[in-house]
Every structure is written in C-alpha cells, then in structure tokens.
Design a protein around this motif. Sequence first.
Motif, PDB file in Angstrom:
ATOM      1  N   ASP A 190       0.850  -1.186   0.000  1.00 42.92           N
ATOM      2  CA  ASP A 190       0.000   0.000   0.000  1.00 42.92           C
ATOM      3  C   ASP A 190       0.883   1.233   0.000  1.00 42.92           C
ATOM      4  O   ASP A 190       1.678   1.437   0.924  1.00 42.92           O
ATOM      5  CB  ASP A 190      -0.912   0.020   1.232  1.00 42.92           C
ATOM      6  N   LEU A 191       0.749   2.036  -1.055  1.00 44.25           N
ATOM      7  CA  LEU A 191       1.441   3.328  -1.112  1.00 44.25           C
ATOM      8  C   LEU A 191       0.502   4.325  -0.452  1.00 44.25           C
ATOM      9  O   LEU A 191      -0.482   4.760  -1.030  1.00 44.25           O
ATOM     10  CB  LEU A 191       1.752   3.703  -2.559  1.00 44.25           C
ATOM     11  N   ILE A 192       0.797   4.643   0.795  1.00 54.47           N
ATOM     12  CA  ILE A 192      -0.099   5.439   1.636  1.00 54.47           C
ATOM     13  C   ILE A 192      -0.135   6.900   1.198  1.00 54.47           C
ATOM     14  O   ILE A 192      -1.176   7.528   1.147  1.00 54.47           O
ATOM     15  CB  ILE A 192       0.317   5.338   3.117  1.00 54.47           C
ATOM     16  N   GLY A 193       1.020   7.451   0.899  1.00 54.45           N
ATOM     17  CA  GLY A 193       1.106   8.852   0.508  1.00 54.45           C
ATOM     18  C   GLY A 193       2.541   9.318   0.571  1.00 54.45           C
ATOM     19  O   GLY A 193       3.465   8.524   0.741  1.00 54.45           O
ATOM     20  N   TYR A 194       2.714  10.630   0.449  1.00 52.43           N
ATOM     21  CA  TYR A 194       4.072  11.170   0.437  1.00 52.43           C
ATOM     22  C   TYR A 194       4.122  12.518   1.147  1.00 52.43           C
ATOM     23  O   TYR A 194       3.103  13.189   1.347  1.00 52.43           O
ATOM     24  CB  TYR A 194       4.597  11.300  -0.990  1.00 52.43           C
ATOM     25  N   ALA A 195       5.338  12.877   1.527  1.00 51.01           N
ATOM     26  CA  ALA A 195       5.599  14.178   2.146  1.00 51.01           C
ATOM     27  C   ALA A 195       6.811  14.788   1.461  1.00 51.01           C
ATOM     28  O   ALA A 195       7.716  14.079   1.018  1.00 51.01           O
ATOM     29  CB  ALA A 195       5.882  14.021   3.637  1.00 51.01           C
ATOM     30  N   THR A 196       6.800  16.099   1.397  1.00 47.93           N
ATOM     31  CA  THR A 196       7.978  16.801   0.890  1.00 47.93           C
ATOM     32  C   THR A 196       8.977  16.967   2.033  1.00 47.93           C
ATOM     33  O   THR A 196       8.633  16.826   3.214  1.00 47.93           O
ATOM     34  CB  THR A 196       7.588  18.186   0.355  1.00 47.93           C
ATOM     35  N   LYS A 197      10.192  17.297   1.673  1.00 47.50           N
ATOM     36  CA  LYS A 197      11.212  17.565   2.685  1.00 47.50           C
ATOM     37  C   LYS A 197      10.746  18.693   3.608  1.00 47.50           C
ATOM     38  O   LYS A 197      10.917  18.626   4.826  1.00 47.50           O
ATOM     39  CB  LYS A 197      12.521  17.931   1.996  1.00 47.50           C
ATOM     40  N   LYS A 207       2.539  12.130  10.338  1.00 41.98           N
ATOM     41  CA  LYS A 207       1.438  11.192  10.549  1.00 41.98           C
ATOM     42  C   LYS A 207       0.816  10.833   9.200  1.00 41.98           C
ATOM     43  O   LYS A 207       0.647  11.688   8.332  1.00 41.98           O
ATOM     44  CB  LYS A 207       0.394  11.824  11.457  1.00 41.98           C
ATOM     45  N   ARG A 208       0.504   9.578   9.011  1.00 42.84           N
ATOM     46  CA  ARG A 208       0.013   9.088   7.723  1.00 42.84           C
ATOM     47  C   ARG A 208      -1.245   9.805   7.249  1.00 42.84           C
ATOM     48  O   ARG A 208      -1.474   9.923   6.067  1.00 42.84           O
ATOM     49  CB  ARG A 208      -0.208   7.578   7.800  1.00 42.84           C
ATOM     50  N   THR A 209      -2.048  10.310   8.193  1.00 42.51           N
ATOM     51  CA  THR A 209      -3.313  10.959   7.819  1.00 42.51           C
ATOM     52  C   THR A 209      -3.120  12.320   7.159  1.00 42.51           C
ATOM     53  O   THR A 209      -4.048  12.828   6.549  1.00 42.51           O
ATOM     54  CB  THR A 209      -4.224  11.125   9.056  1.00 42.51           C
ATOM     55  N   ILE A 210      -1.906  12.897   7.279  1.00 43.78           N
ATOM     56  CA  ILE A 210      -1.693  14.193   6.634  1.00 43.78           C
ATOM     57  C   ILE A 210      -0.765  14.106   5.423  1.00 43.78           C
ATOM     58  O   ILE A 210      -0.403  15.126   4.838  1.00 43.78           O
ATOM     59  CB  ILE A 210      -1.200  15.274   7.630  1.00 43.78           C
ATOM     60  N   LEU A 211      -0.385  12.884   5.038  1.00 47.86           N
ATOM     61  CA  LEU A 211       0.440  12.724   3.849  1.00 47.86           C
ATOM     62  C   LEU A 211      -0.362  13.118   2.610  1.00 47.86           C
ATOM     63  O   LEU A 211      -1.577  12.932   2.559  1.00 47.86           O
ATOM     64  CB  LEU A 211       0.901  11.267   3.702  1.00 47.86           C
ATOM     65  N   LYS A 212       0.328  13.622   1.610  1.00 50.66           N
ATOM     66  CA  LYS A 212      -0.301  13.923   0.335  1.00 50.66           C
ATOM     67  C   LYS A 212      -0.572  12.607  -0.401  1.00 50.66           C
ATOM     68  O   LYS A 212       0.170  11.647  -0.223  1.00 50.66           O
ATOM     69  CB  LYS A 212       0.597  14.811  -0.524  1.00 50.66           C
ATOM     70  N   THR A 213      -1.600  12.581  -1.217  1.00 52.81           N
ATOM     71  CA  THR A 213      -1.903  11.376  -1.986  1.00 52.81           C
ATOM     72  C   THR A 213      -1.909  11.700  -3.468  1.00 52.81           C
ATOM     73  O   THR A 213      -1.948  12.857  -3.868  1.00 52.81           O
ATOM     74  CB  THR A 213      -3.260  10.775  -1.579  1.00 52.81           C
ATOM     75  N   TRP A 214      -1.922  10.650  -4.269  1.00 55.63           N
ATOM     76  CA  TRP A 214      -1.879  10.826  -5.715  1.00 55.63           C
ATOM     77  C   TRP A 214      -3.249  10.974  -6.280  1.00 55.63           C
ATOM     78  O   TRP A 214      -4.216  10.462  -5.910  1.00 55.63           O
ATOM     79  CB  TRP A 214      -1.178   9.624  -6.358  1.00 55.63           C
TER      80      TRP A 214
END
Length: 144
Positions: free
Chosen positions: A110-117, A137-144
């Motif tokens: 599962d690709l949950i999301g991403y964050a910038t530096k 926290k995974r809930t605030i990661l950006k998604t595709w």
Amino acid sequence: MTIRLTDRELAMCDMIGAMRFWQGCGTNTNIIDKGKASRIGFCAEYAFSKQFNLHLDILSNLEKGSYDFISKDGSSIDVKATDNLDGNLLVKKPMHDIYVLAIVDGARVDLIGYATKKMLLDNGQRDFGHGPVYFVKRTILKTW
C-alpha cells in the motif's frame, strides 16, 4: 493505492533484498531484522516503480543516503517501507525532495502517501526510543 505483487515478483524481491542485506545496505536494526527490512524495502521500491513506471536501479540503494528514484520533474524520491499496518512516515535525516510511505503486507504493498522535505522539517522530530526522527502522521500525507 494498492499494488499486488506476483509470486515471481516476490521471489525477485527476496533475492534482491538478500543481496542488499549482504552488501551491508539497509537500516540500523539487529541482524535478523535487517534482512527482513531489506526485503520489505525492496518490495516497496519495486511496487512504486511498477505503479509509476519509473526506472528501478537495483544497485542504487547500496550507498547510504542515496535516493531511490528521480521523478519526471527531477525531484529525488526516497521510498520508506514498513510492515507495521498502522505505520507513519519516519525519516532520520531528510536529504531528498519527496518521501513516500509504503506498507508491505506479504504480496500487498500500500502506497499510503508522500511528504515533501519541507513537510518533514515543518513537523519536526520525535523520539520513539531509537533516537530522534522526523515524523509525519500518515493521515496528513499527500496522496496521488
């Protein structure tokens, strides 16, 4: 976003994960966990490359601090993997443009999301008992 790996793909990930383990690549965990971490890490990188059609250099991760991918716009990408189903994004020292959280559960990635530096630096560090890490926290990661 879920990617399912075939039995052949899993076998390949096992072999390359073992190769990376014996080359001394990977995380700072004990020797048993390090082999598992190398396999999980490569499964995540392979799934990401498969999903986004990016070149996967199986030897690129042999240098400490190296990135996993370069995006089409030139951003460096580092895929962080865990087998903790409730995992969050943890980065020891942000050096790349984008960090991706992948959760590996057998053949399922599962690709949950991403964050910038910048997101990592803005969120600051936390210590979970193994030294300070940058945390998103995974809930605030950006998604595709």
